[in-house]
Design an enzyme around this catalytic site. Structure first.
Site, short mmCIF file in Angstrom:
data_model
loop_
_atom_site.label_atom_id
_atom_site.label_comp_id
_atom_site.label_asym_id
_atom_site.label_seq_id
_atom_site.Cartn_x
_atom_site.Cartn_y
_atom_site.Cartn_z
N HIS A 1 -0.45 13.79 -28.78
CA HIS A 1 -0.92 12.44 -28.46
C HIS A 1 -1.66 11.82 -29.63
CE1 HIS A 1 -0.78 12.95 -23.80
NE2 HIS A 1 0.33 12.45 -24.28
N ARG B 1 -1.92 22.88 -13.71
CA ARG B 1 -1.00 21.82 -14.16
C ARG B 1 -1.28 21.41 -15.60
NH1 ARG B 1 1.26 16.53 -10.71
NH2 ARG B 1 2.56 15.77 -12.41
N ASN C 1 0.46 20.43 -20.56
CA ASN C 1 0.01 19.66 -21.72
C ASN C 1 0.08 20.45 -23.01
OD1 ASN C 1 -0.57 17.51 -20.04
ND2 ASN C 1 -2.67 18.18 -19.68
N LYS D 1 8.30 23.20 -13.16
CA LYS D 1 7.37 22.10 -12.90
C LYS D 1 7.07 22.00 -11.40
CE LYS D 1 5.77 17.55 -13.92
NZ LYS D 1 5.79 16.36 -14.73
N GLU E 1 -3.77 18.27 -10.84
CA GLU E 1 -4.23 18.77 -12.14
C GLU E 1 -5.71 19.10 -12.18
OE1 GLU E 1 -2.28 16.95 -15.52
OE2 GLU E 1 -3.91 17.57 -16.84
N GLU F 1 10.42 18.97 -24.58
CA GLU F 1 9.77 19.30 -23.30
C GLU F 1 10.50 20.48 -22.62
OE1 GLU F 1 6.97 17.77 -22.44
OE2 GLU F 1 7.03 15.71 -23.24
N HIS G 1 0.32 18.71 -26.30
CA HIS G 1 0.10 17.29 -26.05
C HIS G 1 -1.22 16.76 -26.63
CE1 HIS G 1 3.66 17.56 -23.62
NE2 HIS G 1 3.59 16.30 -23.27
N LYS H 1 3.27 11.65 -10.96
CA LYS H 1 2.36 10.84 -11.78
C LYS H 1 3.06 9.53 -12.11
CE LYS H 1 -0.43 14.31 -14.20
NZ LYS H 1 -0.81 14.82 -15.52
N HIS I 1 7.67 10.41 -28.37
CA HIS I 1 6.76 11.31 -27.65
C HIS I 1 7.19 12.78 -27.81
CE1 HIS I 1 4.14 12.91 -24.56
NE2 HIS I 1 5.19 13.49 -24.02
N ARG J 1 0.81 -1.23 0.00
CA ARG J 1 0.00 0.00 0.00
C ARG J 1 0.85 1.28 0.00
NH1 ARG J 1 -2.71 -3.20 3.60
NH2 ARG J 1 -4.58 -4.13 2.69
#
Ligand SMILES: NC(=O)c1ccc[n+]([C@@H]2O[C@H](COP(=O)([O-])OP(=O)(O)OC[C@H]3O[C@@H](n4cnc5c(N)ncnc54)[C@H](O)[C@@H]3O)[C@@H](O)[C@H]2O)c1
Ligand SMILES: [Zn+2]
Length: 385
Positions: A268, A257, A261, A243, A253, A197, A264, A155, A282, A133
Site C-alpha cells: 500500500h 483475516r 494482508n 478465503k 478482521e 494475490e 499489503h 468488504k 495493486h 438500508r
C-alpha cells in the site's frame, strides 16, 4: 487430472461454501458460467428484478452475454454502467449508482448484480448495502483479483480523499459466480497483477499450493487451452476455499483475516507513493510487498534467505516486479514511505503491525515490529536498488 477440454465443453462447476450461518453463500467457479447467470439467479430468487452494475470495458466484452443470459431466464434487468478504473470508487459515482438503482425501482427482494473487477464489486456492493438500508447482491467477478479476493468476504466501499476504502460496509453477497472464461479478455498485465494475490494464498498458508503454482502457473495463465482450464479453475477454487475459511472464522478482521494482508503494508505504501497510478497496479505492489515481507522476515532471522529467494523468484518468473528498482519513474524516499506505512497501520509507541513469515505458507501477525528496524531495512533496500 481431468482430460483436456474442448472449446465450449461444459464441465461441472466447483462450489465453495462460505459458512456464515444466515449469511452463508456459494461461490460457483467454472468455465462458461455466465450463460447460466439467469438460471442461477432465478433458482436463488424467483421473481427478483435485477440492477446490473458494470464498467465500460467489461460492458464492451461481456454485457451483451450477461443481459442475454438474464433475458433467457425471463429476468428484467436495468443496466448501470460507470467509467473504468479506481476513480469510480468515489462519492460522485456512488451517488449515481444509488440513484440509478432507486430509479430502476429495485426493492428489497430484488438483486443488484456486480459484473466487473474489484472496483465494480466494491462500488456496487456498497450501493447495495446502502440503498433501502440493504439490498441483496450477487458478485460476478471478471478479473482474476476479483475472482480470488475482492468478490468474496463482504468488504465493500469507496475511497475518501484521506485514503482508499475508508468509507464502506461489511455486506456479504448472496452468491458469487466466477466464470473463468471471462478472464480470457483481461489484459495480461491485469491478469498477472491478480496472480500476485493467488500466490499470496500459497505464501501465507499453503506451502503445497505454492509448490503446485511453481509447477503449473503457465497453465493457470493459459486457461481454457487443454489442461490449462483445469489449472485455472483449480487455482481459483483453492484461493476461494482459503478465503472462505478465513472469512467464516473471522468475518470482521479481529484476528486471522489480517493474514490476507501479507505484502499489503509495504504494498500500500508503494502504491500510494506512486499516486495509485498505472505505474504500479495493486497486485504488482502486493508482489513487491510480499518480497519485502519475506526479506524482512529473513533479516529478522525468522526464515532462511533461501525461502525469501524462492518466493521472489516465482513472482519474478511470472513477470511481476520484485525489486524496488522495477518500479518505473522513480519512487518516494524512505522517509515518505515510512510516513505512508505509519498512516496505513497505526503506530503504537513506535511499534508497527506486520504480517511476517516463519516459512513458505507460515504467515503470522507480528504486532511489535520496531519502526526503526523497518526504516533500516528499507534504507538497505534502497541502497541495493
Ligand atoms: N473488497 C475486497 O475485499 C477487496 C480486496 C482486494 C481488492 N479490492 C479492490 O479491488 C479493486 C481492484 O480490483 P481489480 O484489480 O479487479 O481492478 P478493476 O476492477 O479496476 O479492473 C481492472 C481493469 O480491467 C478491466 N476489466 C475487468 N474485467 C475485464 C475483463 N474480463 N476483460 C477485459 N477488461 C476487464 C476493468 O474495466 C478495469 O479497467 C481496488 O479498488 C481494491 O481496493 C477489494
Ligand atoms: Zn490485495
Amino acid at each position: 487430472m481431468t482430460a483436456p477440454l474442448r472449446q465450449g465443453e461444459l464441465v461441472e462447476p466447483t462450489v465453495v461454501q462460505v459458512a456464515l450461518a444466515e449469511r452463508a453463500y456459494d461461490i460457483v467457479i467454472g468455465r462458461g458460467l455466465l450463460a447460466g447467470l439467469g438460471t442461477r439467479i432465478k433458482a436463488l430468487r424467483a421473481g427478483a428484478r435485477v440492477a446490473l452494475v458494470t464498467d465500460e470495458s467489461v460492458a464492451r466484452h461481456h454485457l451483451a452475454a450477461a443481459e442475454a443470459a438474464l433475458k433467457a431466464a425471463g429476468i428484467d434487468a436495468a443496466r448501470i454502467t460507470v467509467p473504468d478504473g479506481e476513480g469510480s470508487k468515489s462519492y460522485a459515482t456512488f451517488e449515481k449508482v444509488c440513484e440509478a438503482i432507486i430509479a430502476a425501482r429495485i426493492e428489497r427482494g430484488d438483486l443488484v448484480v456486480a459484473l466487473g473487477g474489484g472496483v465494480i464489486g466494491d462500488l456496487a456492493g456498497f450501493a447495495a448495502a446502502s440503498v433501502r438500508r440493504g439490498l441483496d447482491y450477487v458478485q460476478v467477478p471478471t478479473t482474476l483479483l476479483a475472482q480470488v479476493d475482492s468478490s468474496v468476504g463482504g468488504k465493500t466501499g469507496i475511497n475518501s480523499r484521506h485514503g482508499k476504502n475508508l468509507v464502506g460496509a461489511f455486506h456479504q453477497p448472496v452468491m458469487v459466480i466466477a466464470d473463468t472464461a471471462l478472464l480470457d479478455t483481461l489484459p495480461k498485465r491485469q491478469f498477472r497483477a491478480g496472480y500476485a494475490e493467488v500466490a499470496k494464498y500459497g505464501l501465507l498458508g499453503d506451502a503445497a499450493f505454492f509448490a503446485w503454482l511453481e509447477k503449473n502457473w503457465q497453465d493457470v495463465f493459459a486457461g481454457g487451452h487443454g489442461s490449462g482450464s483445469f489449472a485455472r479453475e483449480h487455482a481459483i477454487a483453492v484461493c476461494c476455499r482459503a478465503k472462505a475459511g478465513i472469512v467464516a472464522r473471522d468475518e470482521r478482521e479481529t484476528g486471522e483475516r489480517a493474514l490476507l494482508n501479507l505484502g499489503h503494508t509495504f504494498g500500500h505504501a508503494l502504491e500510494a507513493g506512486c499516486g495509485f497510478s498505472d505505474r504500479l497496479l495493486h497486485g504488482e505492489a502486493v508482489a513487491l510487498g510480499m518480497v519485502l515481507a519475506f526479506d524482512f522476515s529473513a533479516r529478522k532471522g525468522l526464515i532462511a534467505a533461501s525461502d525469501a529467494e524462492r518466493a521472489r523468484s516465482h513472482l519474478a518468473a511470472v513477470g511481476l516486479p520484485t525489486h524496488i528498482k522495477d518500479i518505473s519513474g522513480g519512487l518516494p524516499g524512505v522517509n515518505e514511505l515510512m510516513d505512508l506505512i505509519a498512516q496505513d497501520k497505526k503506530v503504537k509507541r513506535g511499534k508497527l503491525t506486520f504480517i511476517l513469515v516463519r516459512g513458505i505458507g507460515q504467515a503470522f501477525i507480528a504486532n511489535d515490529v520496531d519502526a526503526s528496524e523497518v526504516r533500516a531495512f528499507l534504507a538497505e533496500k534502497y541502497h541495493d536498488a
